[in-house]
Enzyme design. Structure first.
Site, PDB file in Angstrom:
ATOM      1  N   LYS A 256      26.818  29.581  45.872  1.00 48.04           N
ATOM      2  CA  LYS A 256      27.093  29.816  47.286  1.00 48.04           C
ATOM      3  C   LYS A 256      25.999  30.730  47.816  1.00 48.04           C
ATOM      4  CE  LYS A 256      32.060  29.765  46.254  1.00 48.04           C
ATOM      5  NZ  LYS A 256      33.308  30.533  46.141  1.00 48.04           N
TER       6      LYS A 256
ATOM      7  N   SER B 256      35.170  27.997  43.028  1.00 46.47           N
ATOM      8  CA  SER B 256      34.821  29.370  42.650  1.00 46.47           C
ATOM      9  C   SER B 256      33.492  29.438  41.922  1.00 46.47           C
ATOM     10  CB  SER B 256      35.925  29.922  41.734  1.00 46.47           C
ATOM     11  OG  SER B 256      35.511  31.114  41.120  1.00 46.47           O
ATOM     12  N   ALA B 257      32.789  30.554  42.100  1.00 50.44           N
ATOM     13  CA  ALA B 257      31.518  30.774  41.392  1.00 50.44           C
ATOM     14  C   ALA B 257      31.765  31.218  39.957  1.00 50.44           C
ATOM     15  CB  ALA B 257      30.711  31.849  42.122  1.00 50.44           C
TER      16      ALA B 257
ATOM     17  N   LYS C 170      30.197  40.276  45.548  1.00 57.66           N
ATOM     18  CA  LYS C 170      31.285  39.327  45.817  1.00 57.66           C
ATOM     19  C   LYS C 170      30.745  37.923  46.123  1.00 57.66           C
ATOM     20  CE  LYS C 170      34.816  42.616  47.092  1.00 57.66           C
ATOM     21  NZ  LYS C 170      35.642  43.214  48.129  1.00 57.66           N
TER      22      LYS C 170
ATOM     23  N   GLU D 290      38.081  31.793  52.004  1.00 57.13           N
ATOM     24  CA  GLU D 290      37.007  32.573  51.367  1.00 57.13           C
ATOM     25  C   GLU D 290      37.039  34.047  51.770  1.00 57.13           C
ATOM     26  OE1 GLU D 290      34.480  33.209  49.551  1.00 57.13           O
ATOM     27  OE2 GLU D 290      34.066  31.316  48.594  1.00 57.13           O
ATOM     28  N   ASP D 291      36.676  34.916  50.818  1.00 53.10           N
ATOM     29  CA  ASP D 291      36.622  36.349  51.138  1.00 53.10           C
ATOM     30  C   ASP D 291      35.202  36.891  51.175  1.00 53.10           C
ATOM     31  OD1 ASP D 291      36.268  36.173  48.283  1.00 53.10           O
ATOM     32  OD2 ASP D 291      36.524  38.353  48.258  1.00 53.10           O
TER      33      ASP D 291
ATOM     34  N   ASP E  42      38.784  29.757  47.274  1.00 54.55           N
ATOM     35  CA  ASP E  42      37.992  30.599  46.386  1.00 54.55           C
ATOM     36  C   ASP E  42      39.010  31.323  45.503  1.00 54.55           C
ATOM     37  OD1 ASP E  42      35.801  32.218  45.442  1.00 54.55           O
ATOM     38  OD2 ASP E  42      36.573  33.821  46.722  1.00 54.55           O
ATOM     39  N   LEU E  43      38.577  31.879  44.392  1.00 54.51           N
ATOM     40  CA  LEU E  43      39.535  32.548  43.485  1.00 54.51           C
ATOM     41  C   LEU E  43      39.513  34.071  43.654  1.00 54.51           C
ATOM     42  CD1 LEU E  43      41.501  32.424  41.036  1.00 54.51           C
ATOM     43  CD2 LEU E  43      39.484  32.523  39.567  1.00 54.51           C
ATOM     44  N   ASP E  44      38.363  34.664  43.260  1.00 54.64           N
ATOM     45  CA  ASP E  44      38.262  36.125  43.266  1.00 54.64           C
ATOM     46  C   ASP E  44      38.310  36.654  44.698  1.00 54.64           C
ATOM     47  OD1 ASP E  44      37.838  36.409  40.412  1.00 54.64           O
ATOM     48  OD2 ASP E  44      35.849  35.558  40.720  1.00 54.64           O
TER      49      ASP E  44
ATOM     50  N   THR F 103      40.245  40.311  41.537  1.00 57.45           N
ATOM     51  CA  THR F 103      39.532  40.615  40.290  1.00 57.45           C
ATOM     52  C   THR F 103      38.310  41.498  40.530  1.00 57.45           C
ATOM     53  OG1 THR F 103      38.642  38.430  40.648  1.00 57.45           O
ATOM     54  CG2 THR F 103      40.188  38.665  38.822  1.00 57.45           C
TER      55      THR F 103
HETATM   56  C1  BG6 Z   1      32.819  35.274  41.968  1.00 51.93           C
HETATM   57  C2  BG6 Z   1      32.948  36.772  42.159  1.00 51.93           C
HETATM   58  O1  BG6 Z   1      34.028  34.646  42.267  1.00 51.93           O
HETATM   59  O2  BG6 Z   1      32.478  34.995  40.603  1.00 51.93           O
HETATM   60  C3  BG6 Z   1      31.666  37.456  41.734  1.00 51.93           C
HETATM   61  O3  BG6 Z   1      33.206  37.046  43.525  1.00 51.93           O
HETATM   62  C4  BG6 Z   1      31.345  37.084  40.285  1.00 51.93           C
HETATM   63  O4  BG6 Z   1      31.803  38.852  41.880  1.00 51.93           O
HETATM   64  C5  BG6 Z   1      31.252  35.569  40.170  1.00 51.93           C
HETATM   65  O5  BG6 Z   1      30.102  37.673  39.908  1.00 51.93           O
HETATM   66  C6  BG6 Z   1      30.959  35.108  38.749  1.00 51.93           C
HETATM   67  O6  BG6 Z   1      32.039  35.427  37.924  1.00 51.93           O
HETATM   68  P1  BG6 Z   1      32.084  35.251  36.359  1.00 51.93           P
HETATM   69  O7  BG6 Z   1      33.562  35.349  36.060  1.00 51.93           O
HETATM   70  O8  BG6 Z   1      31.529  33.914  36.019  1.00 51.93           O
HETATM   71  O9  BG6 Z   1      31.292  36.357  35.757  1.00 51.93           O
HETATM   72 MG    MG Z   2      35.661  35.574  46.390  1.00 49.42          MG
END
Ligand code: BG6
Ligand code: MG
Length: 219
Positions: A146, A115-116, A46, A170-171, A10-12, A18
């Site tokens: 997810k 990542s989402a 998150k 994953e966090d 996962d990224l964030d 972030t």
């Molecule tokens: C996830 C974050 O990785 O991405 C969420 O944990 C965030 O908090 C989601 O809402 C979507 O991110 P973005 O950058 O497309 O607005």
């Molecule tokens: Mg995350």
């Protein structure tokens, strides 16, 4: 562990923190809307998509807005978020991540992102990690958020690795559930009391290597 063929990150919250930038941008928007949005509320965002995040904030403020209005607000939040992201550098990569990625490369383990975020590529570029991933699956490529396993299954497919030979990092609760729904081993990054569904939990990548993975993934 010789039977691990791929690691999906996962990224964030796993590679970079972030969440603080998401919070700043959402907080400003919530203030404008007269909604009392706290850091505790932010935990609920998150791993959740941008639009769903906005809906959660509106729910907190008992506000119901038409879809076009919501689109405009989500766009505004993202513009502010990107201003913060644009100032990011490699110094923001979380401790131990770079060393762990380098070690995976040496061992011939494939590396993907799951990542989402629709901003994933921009962030990876800012922190100089774009070239480290053989597959990048982000919010622009998946239909189902997810805890649906789509994001991780697609990453595994792009890497050409069976799900049972993948480890996910994953966090977020929803992300851990997505990994388990994909039939993958999941290492939670964060607090064990929150990530209880994960197969094991680490507090950070500092001092972490593949030997610390407890799984016995069958060959
Ligand atoms: C996830 C974050 O990785 O991405 C969420 O944990 C965030 O908090 C989601 O809402 C979507 O991110 P973005 O950058 O497309 O607005
Ligand atoms: Mg995350």
């Amino acid at each position: 562990m010789t039977n691990i063929e791929a690691c999906i990150f996962d990224l964030d919250g796993v590679i970079v923190d972030t969440a603080v930038y998401h919070f700043k941008a959402w907080k400003n928007l919530a203030d404008e809307l007269g909604i009392d949005f706290t850091e505790e509320h932010n935990e609920r965002l998150k791993g959740v998509s941008r639009m769903r995040s906005l809906e959660i904030i509106l729910e907190i403020g008992s506000l119901d807005l038409p879809a076009v209005e919501k689109e405009k607000l989500a766009f505004r939040k993202n513009t502010e978020y990107l201003e913060l992201v644009n100032q990011m550098t490699a110094a923001e990569i979380l401790p131990g991540v770079t060393t762990f990625l380098a070690d995976l490369k040496v061992r011939g383990i494939k590396i993907a992102l799951g990542s989402a975020s629709k901003n994933a590529r921009t962030i990876l570029e800012k922190i100089n990690l774009l070239n480290q991933f053989e597959a990048i699956v982000d919010g622009t490529l998946v239909q189902k958020a997810k805890p649906d396993p789509e994001v991780f299954l697609l990453a595994a497919r792009l890497l050409g690795v069976a799900p049972e030979h993948c480890v996910v990092f994953e966090d977020a609760l929803a992300g851990v559930a997505a990994a388990k729904n994909a039939g993958m081993y999941c290492v939670g990054v964060g607090k064990p009391e929150i990530l209880s569904q994960a197969d094991q939990v680490i507090s950070s990548f500092e001092g972490f290597s593949l030997e610390h993975i407890k799984t016995d993934i069958p060959a």
